[in-house]
Design a protein around this motif. Structure first.
Motif, PDB file in Angstrom:
ATOM      1  N   GLY A 116      35.311  30.426  34.054  1.00 23.91           N
ATOM      2  CA  GLY A 116      35.768  30.598  35.426  1.00 23.91           C
ATOM      3  C   GLY A 116      34.710  31.143  36.365  1.00 23.91           C
ATOM      4  N   SER A 117      34.946  30.916  37.656  1.00 23.39           N
ATOM      5  CA  SER A 117      34.095  31.429  38.721  1.00 23.39           C
ATOM      6  C   SER A 117      34.805  32.587  39.413  1.00 23.39           C
ATOM      7  N   PRO A 118      34.167  33.736  39.559  1.00 19.63           N
ATOM      8  CA  PRO A 118      34.801  34.855  40.258  1.00 19.63           C
ATOM      9  C   PRO A 118      35.246  34.494  41.678  1.00 19.63           C
ATOM     10  N   ASP A 119      34.436  33.709  42.371  1.00 19.11           N
ATOM     11  CA  ASP A 119      34.798  33.323  43.737  1.00 19.11           C
ATOM     12  C   ASP A 119      36.041  32.444  43.769  1.00 19.11           C
ATOM     13  N   GLU A 120      36.117  31.485  42.842  1.00 24.22           N
ATOM     14  CA  GLU A 120      37.284  30.615  42.775  1.00 24.22           C
ATOM     15  C   GLU A 120      38.524  31.399  42.372  1.00 24.22           C
ATOM     16  N   ALA A 121      38.335  32.370  41.479  1.00 27.76           N
ATOM     17  CA  ALA A 121      39.458  33.217  41.063  1.00 27.76           C
ATOM     18  C   ALA A 121      40.007  34.001  42.252  1.00 27.76           C
ATOM     19  N   ALA A 122      39.102  34.557  43.046  1.00 30.72           N
ATOM     20  CA  ALA A 122      39.519  35.337  44.212  1.00 30.72           C
ATOM     21  C   ALA A 122      40.241  34.449  45.220  1.00 30.72           C
ATOM     22  N   LYS A 123      39.762  33.233  45.407  1.00 34.13           N
ATOM     23  CA  LYS A 123      40.380  32.298  46.351  1.00 34.13           C
ATOM     24  C   LYS A 123      41.799  31.938  45.895  1.00 34.13           C
ATOM     25  N   LEU A 124      41.945  31.680  44.594  1.00 32.84           N
ATOM     26  CA  LEU A 124      43.245  31.284  44.076  1.00 32.84           C
ATOM     27  C   LEU A 124      44.251  32.427  44.195  1.00 32.84           C
ATOM     28  N   VAL A 125      43.837  33.637  43.848  1.00 35.31           N
ATOM     29  CA  VAL A 125      44.736  34.786  43.940  1.00 35.31           C
ATOM     30  C   VAL A 125      45.099  35.078  45.404  1.00 35.31           C
TER      31      VAL A 125
END
Length: 236
Positions: A106-115
């Motif tokens: 996973g990508s931290p940035d993508e995780a933050a966007k999804l949450v």
């Protein structure tokens, strides 16, 4: 003709619906239109919302207002709140996104966007509107908000968070006579499930979730379905 046609369950009610341009959101908008609701429909693309507006007006909504907004932007959430000016009876938090992949990839940035999309944005919009609400809140969660799914760690986390938020809002808002319902769809035919391993011809239809979103309004003021789980009936 579906069971909900022309029952007028939402006549005189103002509904704010996010993620209204397609899939579950559009199906809910059309089901509510058939039942007489005035609609504020939200999505990022005005062009697609125009199609939904035309459809909802034909189906019986007395008024449909388009609100172009990006749920990832706090300023846009504030604009939505200002645009409805305390006139909302029903809030449907439907906008969301999905990604797949192991936590190891996973990508931290993508995780933050999804949450942010699946949890923070509906929380923020609810907080902005809750003091003025006098009807019902519906949160579109997912069965991923009930149990773990391999390679869906961030998505599950966002939906589990939404589940907890929704159930707590149910408790907090009882004294205001505001009902809160979380709907948990399994695999549902939409653009979000295009890459799913589950075959699309066996998926739940968006209209099925729209029927679930009408259930709270079929009940008396003494009852509120706080959780509605809709599972796939046909094996893949």
């Amino acid at each position: 003709m579906s069971p909900s046609d022309h029952e007028g369950l939402l006549k005189g009610k103002n509904v704010l619906l996010t993620g209204a341009s397609r899939g579950i959101g559009r199906a809910i908008a059309e089901a509510y239109a058939k039942n007489g609701a005035r609609l504020f429909i939200v999505a990022r693309t005005t062009e697609k919302l125009e199609e939904v507006k035309e459809s909802c007006e034909k189906l019986g909504s007395p008024e449909v207002t388009i609100l172009e907004a990006d749920m990832l932007q706090e300023d846009d959430l504030a604009k939505i709140s200002e645009a409805v000016k305390g006139e909302v009876d029903v809030l449907v938090n439907n906008a969301g996104m999905a990604t797949s992949g192991s936590i190891l990839e996973g990508s931290p940035d993508e995780a933050a966007k999804l949450v942010t999309m699946n949890l923070i944005a509906p929380m923020q919009l609810t907080i902005l509107l809750a003091p003025q609400l006098h009807g019902h809140i519906i949160n579109i969660s997912s069965v991923a908000g009930l149990h773990a799914i391999k390679s869906q760690s961030i998505y599950c986390a966002s939906k589990w968070g939404l589940t907890g938020f929704s159930l707590t809002c149910f408790e907090d808002l009882k004294e205001k006579n505001v009902g809160v319902t979380a709907i948990f769809p399994a695999y549902t035919e939409s653009s979000m499930t295009d890459s799913a391993s589950f075959p699309s011809d066996k998926m739940i239809r968006p209209e099925d979730i729209a029927e679930a979103a009408l259930l709270p309004f079929r009940m008396s003021k003494f009852a509120c379905p706080s959780e509605i789980v809709v599972r796939n009936a046909i094996r893949p």
